[in-house]
Design an enzyme around this catalytic site. Structure first.
Site, PDB file in Angstrom:
ATOM      1  N   HIS A  91      10.092   5.313   2.136  1.00 60.04           N
ATOM      2  CA  HIS A  91      10.487   3.980   1.660  1.00 60.04           C
ATOM      3  C   HIS A  91      11.931   3.960   1.145  1.00 60.04           C
ATOM      4  O   HIS A  91      12.250   3.259   0.189  1.00 60.04           O
ATOM      5  CB  HIS A  91       9.553   3.486   0.550  1.00 60.04           C
ATOM      6  CG  HIS A  91       8.138   3.293   0.979  1.00 60.04           C
ATOM      7  ND1 HIS A  91       7.635   2.086   1.395  1.00 60.04           N
ATOM      8  CD2 HIS A  91       7.098   4.162   1.046  1.00 60.04           C
ATOM      9  CE1 HIS A  91       6.349   2.220   1.700  1.00 60.04           C
ATOM     10  NE2 HIS A  91       5.998   3.468   1.512  1.00 60.04           N
ATOM     11  N   ASN A 164       1.488  -2.207   0.461  1.00 56.65           N
ATOM     12  CA  ASN A 164       2.123  -2.272   1.785  1.00 56.65           C
ATOM     13  C   ASN A 164       1.818  -3.616   2.434  1.00 56.65           C
ATOM     14  O   ASN A 164       0.991  -4.379   1.930  1.00 56.65           O
ATOM     15  CB  ASN A 164       1.578  -1.165   2.690  1.00 56.65           C
ATOM     16  CG  ASN A 164       2.271   0.178   2.453  1.00 56.65           C
ATOM     17  OD1 ASN A 164       3.351   0.242   1.870  1.00 56.65           O
ATOM     18  ND2 ASN A 164       1.645   1.243   2.915  1.00 56.65           N
TER      19      ASN A 164
HETATM   20 FE1  HDE Z   1       3.754   5.870  -1.543  1.00 51.07          FE
HETATM   21  N1  HDE Z   1       5.279   7.002  -2.290  1.00 51.07           N
HETATM   22  N2  HDE Z   1       2.609   7.514  -1.417  1.00 51.07           N
HETATM   23  N3  HDE Z   1       2.261   4.790  -0.658  1.00 51.07           N
HETATM   24  N4  HDE Z   1       4.870   4.233  -1.629  1.00 51.07           N
HETATM   25  C1  HDE Z   1       6.498   6.558  -2.608  1.00 51.07           C
HETATM   26  O1  HDE Z   1       7.611   7.106  -4.576  1.00 51.07           O
HETATM   27  C2  HDE Z   1       2.854   8.699  -2.016  1.00 51.07           C
HETATM   28  C3  HDE Z   1       1.060   5.259  -0.263  1.00 51.07           C
HETATM   29  C4  HDE Z   1       4.479   2.955  -1.368  1.00 51.07           C
HETATM   30  O2  HDE Z   1       9.906   0.395  -3.416  1.00 51.07           O
HETATM   31  C5  HDE Z   1       7.326   7.598  -3.294  1.00 51.07           C
HETATM   32  O3  HDE Z   1       9.306   6.295  -5.782  1.00 51.07           O
HETATM   33  C6  HDE Z   1       1.738   9.589  -1.860  1.00 51.07           C
HETATM   34  C7  HDE Z   1       0.147   4.174   0.016  1.00 51.07           C
HETATM   35  C8  HDE Z   1       5.587   2.054  -1.557  1.00 51.07           C
HETATM   36  O4  HDE Z   1      10.275   2.104  -4.712  1.00 51.07           O
HETATM   37  C9  HDE Z   1       6.396   8.809  -3.367  1.00 51.07           C
HETATM   38  C10 HDE Z   1       0.818   8.896  -1.124  1.00 51.07           C
HETATM   39  C11 HDE Z   1       0.868   3.044  -0.217  1.00 51.07           C
HETATM   40  C12 HDE Z   1       6.645   2.854  -1.962  1.00 51.07           C
HETATM   41  C13 HDE Z   1       5.151   8.268  -2.728  1.00 51.07           C
HETATM   42  C14 HDE Z   1       1.363   7.601  -0.851  1.00 51.07           C
HETATM   43  C15 HDE Z   1       2.180   3.444  -0.627  1.00 51.07           C
HETATM   44  C16 HDE Z   1       6.174   4.207  -2.008  1.00 51.07           C
HETATM   45  C17 HDE Z   1       8.675   7.854  -2.696  1.00 51.07           C
HETATM   46  C18 HDE Z   1      -0.533   9.370  -0.650  1.00 51.07           C
HETATM   47  C19 HDE Z   1       0.410   1.592  -0.047  1.00 51.07           C
HETATM   48  C20 HDE Z   1       8.057   2.407  -2.277  1.00 51.07           C
HETATM   49  C21 HDE Z   1       9.683   7.347  -3.722  1.00 51.07           C
HETATM   50  C22 HDE Z   1      -1.382   9.838  -1.670  1.00 51.07           C
HETATM   51  C23 HDE Z   1      -0.678   1.232  -0.931  1.00 51.07           C
HETATM   52  C24 HDE Z   1       8.183   1.965  -3.701  1.00 51.07           C
HETATM   53  C25 HDE Z   1       8.900   6.842  -4.806  1.00 51.07           C
HETATM   54  C26 HDE Z   1       9.571   1.448  -3.965  1.00 51.07           C
HETATM   55  C27 HDE Z   1       6.958   5.299  -2.396  1.00 51.07           C
HETATM   56  C28 HDE Z   1       4.044   9.010  -2.645  1.00 51.07           C
HETATM   57  C29 HDE Z   1       0.699   6.637  -0.057  1.00 51.07           C
HETATM   58  C30 HDE Z   1       3.195   2.484  -0.927  1.00 51.07           C
HETATM   59  C31 HDE Z   1       6.916  10.087  -2.737  1.00 51.07           C
HETATM   60  C32 HDE Z   1       1.660  11.001  -2.387  1.00 51.07           C
HETATM   61  C33 HDE Z   1      -1.316   4.292   0.452  1.00 51.07           C
HETATM   62  C34 HDE Z   1       5.584   0.553  -1.353  1.00 51.07           C
HETATM   63  O5  HDE Z   1       6.137   9.159  -4.704  1.00 51.07           O
END
Ligand code: HDE
Length: 712
Positions: A91, A164
């Site tokens: 993202h 999302n």
């Molecule tokens: Fe994320 N995700 N994600 N994700 N995600 C990040 O956090 C992570 C997941 C989502 O505009 C990171 O600050 C793991 C689902 C958005 O700043 C990180 C898992 C959904 C954004 C991270 C998921 C999301 C992130 C990268 C599986 C939808 C952007 C930088 C367990 C419900 C937020 C940060 C923004 C960002 C980890 C799965 C949505 C690496 C470990 C499911 C919208 O922490």
């Protein structure tokens, strides 16, 4: 000492993208609005010293070496050297906006969360939309999932709904996330491709991991190329809990529904936009807010009573499943309006730190194993991304609720904590700050006391075992044209996969288990042998189709904020332009006048009309529809102008509404086109109504088979 000032830049408006946006007054006004706080202030160092010369380094003589003593130059360059922070691992490419959330009514039956009680209360929000795969500078319109993260600054603390634009996810357990992300990201040896999933490692992984089948289907659908950020639905994905003052808990799924309707680009358009206007989505959002077309979304929840947790043919803790809206309808809670652009991209959009673990009393987690892992990951990643554990002090992350605790020091601490007791309990500072017991309102956070009696094991629940029935439900719920787009997307992406065994595995082991016809069509496009029926015994589910999933059913019913290009050359019928502009304005749409060049065009009755841009500067992909007013000389000129002809043809290919007024009808012959539901010819007065109706349909889908014959 002679101080040579460099010449001022020619135009502060010169953009870096290839689209010429025109030198409009509105633009100048908005530039004024973003004027620096330093207006009428002296240029100073970070230590507050006024700077006399910002053009020349301190040197030994005009032609001599520079001196290390030059603290002004060293401070400036050192700061510059450290301007970047690590981009988000996923993202990274995003854009943000401020707004407000207002609840429709008092939802205390559902939750004690304060921001869902008083309809008069405006809770500030900050939203960040993003793509997932590409780096910070990648294109907006690539085929990808979009992040939809909302930070509610409530009086009881920050609540982050980090969702999302698709309601399911690729994997069921957080421990698989690094594997999935490594597979989808650009390949490690050559860092290709940027911003897309059409490559071997992605398809290798997903074809080996059937739990991804449902989400991959969404990613191959039109949902992955949204028309704008304003026309996207949002989903919390996981099941959460709402808890009321009596401690009663219910399971919920969060939904955002845009008042703009939900619709997408067509694939050729999305690809062209990624090159011609990398910032297409962020520009659209920015301009909509600047023009006062404030985007709105309704927040709603699907509610499942605790006793009904096990009454579905899937597990509500499995993040690869939706709860079909036909089974559990959405209960509206309130409305979010985005009404202010950030003042500074880095300070706000880049530094905002979301975390699904940021919740407030009245909201709680479920045991979804993907959500549970996320609760750890986000804070952890901010520590390296934002340089330490004090990122909550950065203005965009600061709660509006006061915060006091015994946490102290660490990198980038800005609070100057007073007092001597940074521990609890204490008697030195009167025992403050103290715990607050849970209460009906304004109490301390209390976790829902779910009873769990189980063994510690590494095991996937059997109830998470069906990977294909909802992928099938999604495919079967699509309209004909949406299904065709999905087949084309799988064929395109797999066509980019070099290893044939990966293509074949996706077709035979994944697609054939979802829908044999889909698998056959994709196999045919890839030149693979016709697949046999899948070998997995896919359970029959209670619903064969979910109309709520098809974007064909999600049109807004109006053309508010749609963009229309008006093509004109000298000799154009000025009255036709005025009439159409008036009709479009009455519907809340925006029209721009485009000429062969950026010079004004002269109407048939001799009036000079300023144009907003040249046709080359603002191509058809920047608009929803095209109007060509009559005027014999104008049409003669346009008929001999390759850019103008391509303009109309491209809009036709992208299935957009086109209205040809008066003499413009001749363009049908020149371009060898036939009229249809969206390609309309007519005179003044008769044209606007059907044109507006066609724009309201978003695209002329029936034209698609014909449009395929038009060169891209
Ligand atoms: Fe994320 N995700 N994600 N994700 N995600 C990040 O956090 C992570 C997941 C989502 O505009 C990171 O600050 C793991 C689902 C958005 O700043 C990180 C898992 C959904 C954004 C991270 C998921 C999301 C992130 C990268 C599986 C939808 C952007 C930088 C367990 C419900 C937020 C940060 C923004 C960002 C980890 C799965 C949505 C690496 C470990 C499911 C919208 O922490």
């Amino acid at each position: 000492m002679s101080t040579k000032k460099p010449a001022a830049p020619k135009s502060a408006l010169a953009g870096t993208d290839t689209l010429d946006r025109g030198n409009t007054n509105a633009k100048l006004d908005s530039l004024e609005k973003f004027r620096s706080d330093a207006t009428e202030q002296a240029l100073r160092t970070n230590q507050g010293v006024k700077i006399a010369d910002n053009q020349n380094t301190l040197k030994v003589g005009a032609r001599g070496p520079s001196l290390l003593e030059d603290f002004i130059m060293r401070e400036k360059i050192t700061h510059f050297d450290h301007e970047r922070i690590p981009e988000r691992i996923v993202h990274a490419r995003g854009t943000g906006a401020h707004g407000v959330f207002q609840t429709y009514e008092n939802h205390s039956v559902l939750t004690k969360a304060g921001f869902l009680q008083d309809p008069g209360k405006k809770t500030p929000v900050f939203v960040r939309f993003s793509t997932v795969q590409g780096p910070r500078g990648s294109g907006d319109t690539v085929r990808d999932v979009r992040g939809f993260a909302v930070k509610f600054f409530t009086d009881e603390g920050n609540f982050d709904l980090v969702g999302n634009n698709m309601p399911v996810f690729f994997i069921q357990d957080a421990i698989k996330f690094p594997d999935f992300v490594h597979a989808v990201k650009p390949e490690p040896h050559n860092e290709i491709p940027t911003g897309g999933s059409a490559h071997d490692t992605f398809w290798d992984f997903v074809s080996l991991v059937p739990e991804s089948a449902h989400m991959v289907m969404w990613a191959m659908s039109d949902r992955a190329i949204p028309k704008s950020l304003r026309s996207m639905q949002g989903f919390g994905v996981h099941t959460f809990r709402l808890v009321n003052a009596e401690g009663k808990s219910r399971f919920v799924k969060f939904h955002w529904r845009p008042s703009n309707g939900t619709c997408s680009l067509v694939w050729d358009e999305a690809q062209k936009l990624a090159g011609k206007d990398t910032d297409y989505h962020r520009r659209d959002l920015w301009e909509a807010i600047e023009m006062g077309d404030y985007p709105e979304w309704e927040l709603g929840v699907q509610i499942v009573e605790e006793e009904n947790e096990h009454s579905f043919d899937f597990d509500i803790l499995d993040p690869t499943k939706i709860i079909p809206e036909e089974i559990v309808p959405i209960t509206p809670l309130g409305k979010m309006t985005l009404n202010r652009n950030p003042d500074n991209f880095f300070a706000e959009t880049e530094q905002v730190a979301f975390c699904p673990g940021h919740i407030v009393p009245g909201i709680d987690f479920s045991n979804d194993p993907l959500l549970q892992g996320r609760l750890f990951s986000y804070t952890d990643t901010q520590i390296s991304r934002l340089g330490g554990p004090n990122f909550h002090e950065i203005p965009i992350n600061r709660p509006v609720a006061p915060f006091h605790n015994g946490q102290r020091d660490a990198l980038h601490r800005t609070t100057i904590d007073k007092g001597r007791a940074s521990y609890e309990p204490n008697s030195i500072d009167g025992g403050w700050p103290k715990e607050t017991p849970p209460a009906a309102q304004d109490g301390g956070f209390e976790t829902y006391p779910e009873r769990i009696d189980a063994n510690k094991i590494r095991q996937r629940s059997e109830s998470f075992g069906d990977h294909f029935s909802q992928a099938r439900l999604f495919f079967h719920s699509m309209s004909k044209h949406e299904q065709e787009h999905i087949i084309a997307a799988y064929s395109f992406e797999l066509g980019k996969v070099e290893r044939e065994f990966i293509r074949a595995r996706e077709v035979n082991e994944i697609l054939a288990n979802i829908d044999l016809e889909l698998a056959k069509r994709v196999a045919q496009n890839l030149g693979l042998p016709a697949p046999k029926a899948g070998t997995v015994d896919v359970p029959k589910i209670s619903l064969e189709r979910s109309p709520a999933l098809s974007q064909a059913n999600l049109l807004p019913g109006n053309i508010k904020s749609r963009k229309v290009a008006i093509l004109a050359a000298n000799g154009v019928d000025g009255a036709a332009i005025d009439a159409m502009k008036k009709a479009l304005k009455a519907e809340g749409a925006h029209a721009k006048l485009l000429g062969p060049t950026s010079a004004p065009v002269t109407t048939a009755d001799g009036k000079a009309l300023p144009v907003d841009a040249s046709m080359e500067g603002l191509p058809s992909i920047a608009f929803d529809a095209v109007f060509v007013p009559g005027g014999a000389a104008s049409i003669k000129a346009l008929s001999g102008d390759g850019v103008a002809l391509h303009y109309v043809l491209e809009a036709y290919k992208h299935l957009k509404a086109i209205a040809l007024h008066g003499e413009a009808k001749q363009l049908l012959d020149v371009l060898k086109l036939e009229t249809d539901a969206g390609l309309i010819v007519g005179a003044n007065g008769k044209l606007a109504k059907p044109f507006i109706a066609a724009i309201g349909q978003h695209r002329v889908w029936d034209r698609e088979p014909k449009a395929k014959a038009i060169p891209a």
